[in-house]
Scaffold this motif. Structure first.
Motif, PDB file in Angstrom:
ATOM      1  N   GLY A  96      -9.664  -9.478 -34.168  1.00  0.00           N
ATOM      2  CA  GLY A  96      -8.908  -9.207 -32.944  1.00  0.00           C
ATOM      3  C   GLY A  96      -9.257  -7.881 -32.303  1.00  0.00           C
ATOM      4  N   ARG A  97      -9.893  -6.992 -33.054  1.00  0.00           N
ATOM      5  CA  ARG A  97     -10.307  -5.702 -32.512  1.00  0.00           C
ATOM      6  C   ARG A  97     -11.656  -5.771 -31.824  1.00  0.00           C
ATOM      7  NH1 ARG A  97      -8.802  -0.851 -34.968  1.00  0.00           N
ATOM      8  NH2 ARG A  97     -10.133   0.057 -33.368  1.00  0.00           N
ATOM      9  N   THR A 116     -17.438 -12.471 -38.434  1.00  0.00           N
ATOM     10  CA  THR A 116     -17.037 -13.831 -38.075  1.00  0.00           C
ATOM     11  C   THR A 116     -18.077 -14.835 -38.547  1.00  0.00           C
ATOM     12  OG1 THR A 116     -16.192 -15.184 -36.249  1.00  0.00           O
ATOM     13  CG2 THR A 116     -18.104 -13.817 -35.776  1.00  0.00           C
ATOM     14  N   TRP A 117     -17.752 -16.093 -38.443  1.00  0.00           N
ATOM     15  CA  TRP A 117     -18.662 -17.207 -38.736  1.00  0.00           C
ATOM     16  C   TRP A 117     -19.040 -17.865 -37.420  1.00  0.00           C
ATOM     17  CZ3 TRP A 117     -19.423 -16.581 -43.658  1.00  0.00           C
ATOM     18  CH2 TRP A 117     -18.387 -16.324 -44.542  1.00  0.00           C
ATOM     19  N   PHE A 158     -20.606  -8.674 -37.009  1.00  0.00           N
ATOM     20  CA  PHE A 158     -21.500  -9.312 -37.970  1.00  0.00           C
ATOM     21  C   PHE A 158     -21.156 -10.790 -38.011  1.00  0.00           C
ATOM     22  CE2 PHE A 158     -22.224  -5.001 -39.124  1.00  0.00           C
ATOM     23  CZ  PHE A 158     -23.559  -4.999 -39.505  1.00  0.00           C
ATOM     24  N   LEU A 159     -22.193 -11.605 -38.008  1.00  0.00           N
ATOM     25  CA  LEU A 159     -22.036 -13.047 -37.857  1.00  0.00           C
ATOM     26  C   LEU A 159     -22.908 -13.777 -38.864  1.00  0.00           C
ATOM     27  CD1 LEU A 159     -21.284 -15.540 -35.937  1.00  0.00           C
ATOM     28  CD2 LEU A 159     -23.451 -15.045 -34.842  1.00  0.00           C
ATOM     29  N   LEU A 160     -22.340 -14.770 -39.527  1.00  0.00           N
ATOM     30  CA  LEU A 160     -23.118 -15.699 -40.344  1.00  0.00           C
ATOM     31  C   LEU A 160     -23.117 -17.047 -39.654  1.00  0.00           C
ATOM     32  CD1 LEU A 160     -22.124 -15.150 -44.082  1.00  0.00           C
ATOM     33  CD2 LEU A 160     -24.070 -14.230 -42.846  1.00  0.00           C
ATOM     34  N   GLU A 182     -16.122 -18.609 -34.853  1.00  0.00           N
ATOM     35  CA  GLU A 182     -14.800 -18.862 -35.416  1.00  0.00           C
ATOM     36  C   GLU A 182     -14.388 -17.637 -36.200  1.00  0.00           C
ATOM     37  OE1 GLU A 182     -14.514 -22.360 -37.762  1.00  0.00           O
ATOM     38  OE2 GLU A 182     -15.167 -23.673 -36.159  1.00  0.00           O
ATOM     39  N   THR A 183     -13.112 -17.338 -36.179  1.00  0.00           N
ATOM     40  CA  THR A 183     -12.649 -16.219 -36.988  1.00  0.00           C
ATOM     41  C   THR A 183     -12.607 -16.651 -38.446  1.00  0.00           C
ATOM     42  OG1 THR A 183     -10.354 -16.851 -36.617  1.00  0.00           O
ATOM     43  CG2 THR A 183     -11.282 -15.202 -35.130  1.00  0.00           C
ATOM     44  N   LEU A 184     -12.671 -15.680 -39.310  1.00  0.00           N
ATOM     45  CA  LEU A 184     -12.529 -15.951 -40.729  1.00  0.00           C
ATOM     46  C   LEU A 184     -11.116 -16.451 -40.997  1.00  0.00           C
ATOM     47  CD1 LEU A 184     -14.104 -12.612 -41.962  1.00  0.00           C
ATOM     48  CD2 LEU A 184     -15.191 -14.850 -42.065  1.00  0.00           C
ATOM     49  N   LYS A 185     -10.944 -17.183 -42.077  1.00  0.00           N
ATOM     50  CA  LYS A 185      -9.596 -17.553 -42.498  1.00  0.00           C
ATOM     51  C   LYS A 185      -8.867 -16.260 -42.821  1.00  0.00           C
ATOM     52  CE  LYS A 185     -11.063 -21.924 -44.455  1.00  0.00           C
ATOM     53  NZ  LYS A 185     -11.316 -22.671 -45.695  1.00  0.00           N
TER      54      LYS A 185
END
Length: 126
Positions: free
Chosen positions: A54-55, A25-26, A75-77, A33-36
């Motif tokens: 969603g998992r 995710t971001w 994992f997050l940026l 926020e979820t990725l596009k």
């Protein structure tokens, strides 16, 4: 996206066994926020071990996979910025089911053919 691919590539090509569910995710302005959808589909195509966001569900005890009730790793940026069209950076790392996290500064430089990603070995948070 190149920085996220670099981070995931390092994880999925490691010798870690018994991996938990892994999502990506971001973080924008302090909010996850979820990725596009097209970004998430592209990442999952490249890394079949990656699960849709969603998992991975945040609980009071950290991240879990609601389908399996097992731990998850996200994992997050965050703090993604570009100083030019050819130089970008972001903090990136993971958050685990135990609430642990680790974040490194990643620098990306476009060499005319592909992004070259480097990681600053100093950890911002544990």
């Amino acid at each position: 996206m190149a920085i996220m691919e670099h981070v995931l590539d390092g994880y999925f090509n490691s010798d870690i066994t018994n991996r938990p569910t892994v999502c990506a995710t971001w973080n924008v302005e302090g909010e996850d926020e979820t990725l596009k959808p097209e970004e998430e589909v592209a990442l999952i195509a490249r890394f079949p071990q990656l699960a849709p966001m969603g998992r991975c569900s945040r609980t009071p005890n950290g991240w879990r996979d609601p389908e399996t009730e097992q731990p998850a790793l996200v994992f997050l940026l965050h703090d993604f910025t570009c100083s030019s069209e050819t130089r970008c950076s972001a903090w990136g790392g993971y958050r685990s089911d135990a609430g642990n996290s680790m974040s490194y500064l990643y620098q990306g430089e476009w060499d005319g053919g592909e992004w070259q990603i480097t990681r600053d070995m100093r950890i911002i948070a544990e």
